[in-house]
Design a protein around this motif. Sequence first.
Motif, mmCIF file in Angstrom:
data_model
loop_
_atom_site.group_PDB
_atom_site.id
_atom_site.type_symbol
_atom_site.label_atom_id
_atom_site.label_comp_id
_atom_site.label_asym_id
_atom_site.label_seq_id
_atom_site.Cartn_x
_atom_site.Cartn_y
_atom_site.Cartn_z
ATOM 1 N N LYS A 153 0.804 -1.218 0.000
ATOM 2 C CA LYS A 153 0.000 0.000 0.000
ATOM 3 C C LYS A 153 0.836 1.267 0.000
ATOM 4 O O LYS A 153 0.484 2.266 -0.610
ATOM 5 N N ASN A 154 1.923 1.261 0.722
ATOM 6 C CA ASN A 154 2.767 2.451 0.831
ATOM 7 C C ASN A 154 4.098 2.248 0.109
ATOM 8 O O ASN A 154 5.131 2.773 0.510
ATOM 9 N N GLY A 155 4.050 1.491 -0.995
ATOM 10 C CA GLY A 155 5.289 1.171 -1.696
ATOM 11 C C GLY A 155 5.998 0.014 -1.024
ATOM 12 O O GLY A 155 5.586 -0.457 0.047
ATOM 13 N N MET A 156 7.058 -0.464 -1.652
ATOM 14 C CA MET A 156 7.857 -1.529 -1.051
ATOM 15 C C MET A 156 9.332 -1.146 -1.130
ATOM 16 O O MET A 156 10.082 -1.652 -1.966
ATOM 17 N N ALA A 167 1.333 -4.589 -7.370
ATOM 18 C CA ALA A 167 0.293 -3.598 -7.655
ATOM 19 C C ALA A 167 -0.405 -3.944 -8.965
ATOM 20 O O ALA A 167 -1.626 -3.765 -9.099
ATOM 21 N N GLY A 168 0.361 -4.455 -9.915
ATOM 22 C CA GLY A 168 -0.220 -4.894 -11.182
ATOM 23 C C GLY A 168 -1.179 -6.058 -10.981
ATOM 24 O O GLY A 168 -2.228 -6.122 -11.624
ATOM 25 N N VAL A 169 -0.836 -6.970 -10.082
ATOM 26 C CA VAL A 169 -1.708 -8.111 -9.795
ATOM 27 C C VAL A 169 -3.042 -7.634 -9.222
ATOM 28 O O VAL A 169 -4.108 -8.131 -9.583
ATOM 29 N N GLU A 170 -2.988 -6.651 -8.336
ATOM 30 C CA GLU A 170 -4.219 -6.133 -7.732
ATOM 31 C C GLU A 170 -5.132 -5.533 -8.796
ATOM 32 O O GLU A 170 -6.341 -5.778 -8.806
ATOM 33 N N ASN A 171 -4.560 -4.750 -9.718
ATOM 34 C CA ASN A 171 -5.364 -4.145 -10.769
ATOM 35 C C ASN A 171 -5.876 -5.191 -11.753
ATOM 36 O O ASN A 171 -7.027 -5.137 -12.208
ATOM 37 N N ARG A 186 -15.133 -15.984 -10.232
ATOM 38 C CA ARG A 186 -14.780 -15.019 -9.196
ATOM 39 C C ARG A 186 -13.266 -14.960 -9.084
ATOM 40 O O ARG A 186 -12.594 -15.992 -9.133
ATOM 41 N N ILE A 187 -12.726 -13.761 -8.927
ATOM 42 C CA ILE A 187 -11.285 -13.622 -8.767
ATOM 43 C C ILE A 187 -10.992 -12.549 -7.737
ATOM 44 O O ILE A 187 -11.474 -11.426 -7.828
ATOM 45 N N ASN A 188 -10.239 -12.940 -6.718
ATOM 46 C CA ASN A 188 -9.867 -12.036 -5.631
ATOM 47 C C ASN A 188 -8.377 -12.163 -5.355
ATOM 48 O O ASN A 188 -7.695 -13.040 -5.904
ATOM 49 N N ALA A 189 -7.888 -11.282 -4.510
ATOM 50 C CA ALA A 189 -6.468 -11.316 -4.152
ATOM 51 C C ALA A 189 -6.312 -11.248 -2.641
ATOM 52 O O ALA A 189 -7.136 -10.652 -1.939
ATOM 53 N N VAL A 190 -5.261 -11.867 -2.155
ATOM 54 C CA VAL A 190 -4.896 -11.801 -0.742
ATOM 55 C C VAL A 190 -3.520 -11.161 -0.660
ATOM 56 O O VAL A 190 -2.587 -11.582 -1.348
ATOM 57 N N ALA A 191 -3.408 -10.136 0.175
ATOM 58 C CA ALA A 191 -2.142 -9.419 0.334
ATOM 59 C C ALA A 191 -1.598 -9.672 1.734
ATOM 60 O O ALA A 191 -1.998 -9.001 2.691
ATOM 61 N N PRO A 192 -0.703 -10.646 1.881
ATOM 62 C CA PRO A 192 -0.154 -10.936 3.209
ATOM 63 C C PRO A 192 0.832 -9.856 3.639
ATOM 64 O O PRO A 192 1.514 -9.232 2.819
ATOM 65 N N GLY A 193 0.894 -9.647 4.942
ATOM 66 C CA GLY A 193 1.978 -8.853 5.496
ATOM 67 C C GLY A 193 3.169 -9.778 5.717
ATOM 68 O O GLY A 193 3.402 -10.690 4.936
ATOM 69 N N TRP A 194 3.889 -9.561 6.795
ATOM 70 C CA TRP A 194 5.018 -10.435 7.081
ATOM 71 C C TRP A 194 4.528 -11.755 7.651
ATOM 72 O O TRP A 194 3.687 -11.781 8.546
ATOM 73 N N ALA A 255 -0.674 -3.557 9.571
ATOM 74 C CA ALA A 255 0.536 -2.811 9.224
ATOM 75 C C ALA A 255 0.346 -1.878 8.034
ATOM 76 O O ALA A 255 1.050 -0.875 7.906
ATOM 77 N N SER A 256 -0.621 -2.186 7.163
ATOM 78 C CA SER A 256 -0.807 -1.395 5.950
ATOM 79 C C SER A 256 -1.606 -0.121 6.165
ATOM 80 O O SER A 256 -1.821 0.641 5.224
ATOM 81 N N MET A 257 -2.030 0.153 7.381
ATOM 82 C CA MET A 257 -2.878 1.322 7.616
ATOM 83 C C MET A 257 -2.145 2.637 7.421
ATOM 84 O O MET A 257 -2.754 3.679 7.228
ATOM 85 N N GLY A 258 -0.845 2.645 7.469
ATOM 86 C CA GLY A 258 -0.096 3.874 7.266
ATOM 87 C C GLY A 258 1.383 3.633 7.414
ATOM 88 O O GLY A 258 1.838 2.509 7.578
ATOM 89 N N SER A 259 2.141 4.709 7.349
ATOM 90 C CA SER A 259 3.595 4.605 7.498
ATOM 91 C C SER A 259 3.948 4.595 8.982
ATOM 92 O O SER A 259 4.700 5.439 9.476
ATOM 93 N N ALA A 260 3.369 3.665 9.691
ATOM 94 C CA ALA A 260 3.511 3.623 11.148
ATOM 95 C C ALA A 260 4.963 3.532 11.619
ATOM 96 O O ALA A 260 5.354 4.242 12.544
#
Length: 290
Positions: A153-156, A167-171, A186-194, A255-260
Amino acid sequence: MPYQSTLAAYSFKNQTIVVTGGGSGIGRCTAHEIAALGGHVILIGRRESKLINTANEIKQDGGKASFYSLDIRDEAAVTATIETLLKQHSRVHGLVNAAGGQYRASLADISKSGFEKVVQTNLIGGFLMSKTLFNAHFSHHGGAIVNITADNKNGMPGMGHSGAARAGVENLTQTAAWEWGPFGVRINAVAPGWVASSGLDTYPKAMQQAIRSLPHAVPLGRIASEAEISSVICFLLSKGANFITGQTLFVDGGASMGSAPALYPLSHKGNPNSETYNGFHRSITPDVLR
């Protein structure tokens, strides 16, 4: 002790589901959960030895598994493999695009070739698998696809090539959900954190201290187990998610809520109220976390 899934027993009975990257990490765990729920898992990956190991584990646990070794970036190989597996399985119900990989490097140090290889693995390979299965099968029978992306969400920073691909996969997930929905796909995505997965041990030793400090950048105060990612993937494959499509679900402890980490460093030393769920009976703790 068998796999402890949170879904109802036999949720995937009489179903066949393809899992790329099924030889290790999240793909391996997901394959185990699908099989434990009664599904036949078709494992796909480049390293045959890993696929054989996972298939044998599943069979030892009483499940059903088969495998095909190929490079999903090779369109001809993908086409040939799907043609072969559809001759052996008259119906395929789902696809999990879990294959992926990257290496740590700043943008200034990533070569054109290195950038392309990561994009091909993390974006193009999943596209080829999805498109080929859709044209050959899902467009006639419907199906469910789950793409595995990442918390970008905030870059990598340090993994810009992977962030761009994810990001391309999400779009791509959103586009496919719109175009293929009328066909019952149906097609969805899962974005794991660490995640406490074998992939953590592939990073250089210089990153090990940073990896051990990851819980301080997560509101829930820890990193995920593989089973906590697999459980979401399996839900999205299940009938309970029959009206969900085009979505990306972040499974990252917040963790993706912001640049914590940069703006508001967390000071807690673990959260006693946030307990790890790990239903995967063959889970192996990465060496870096021991």
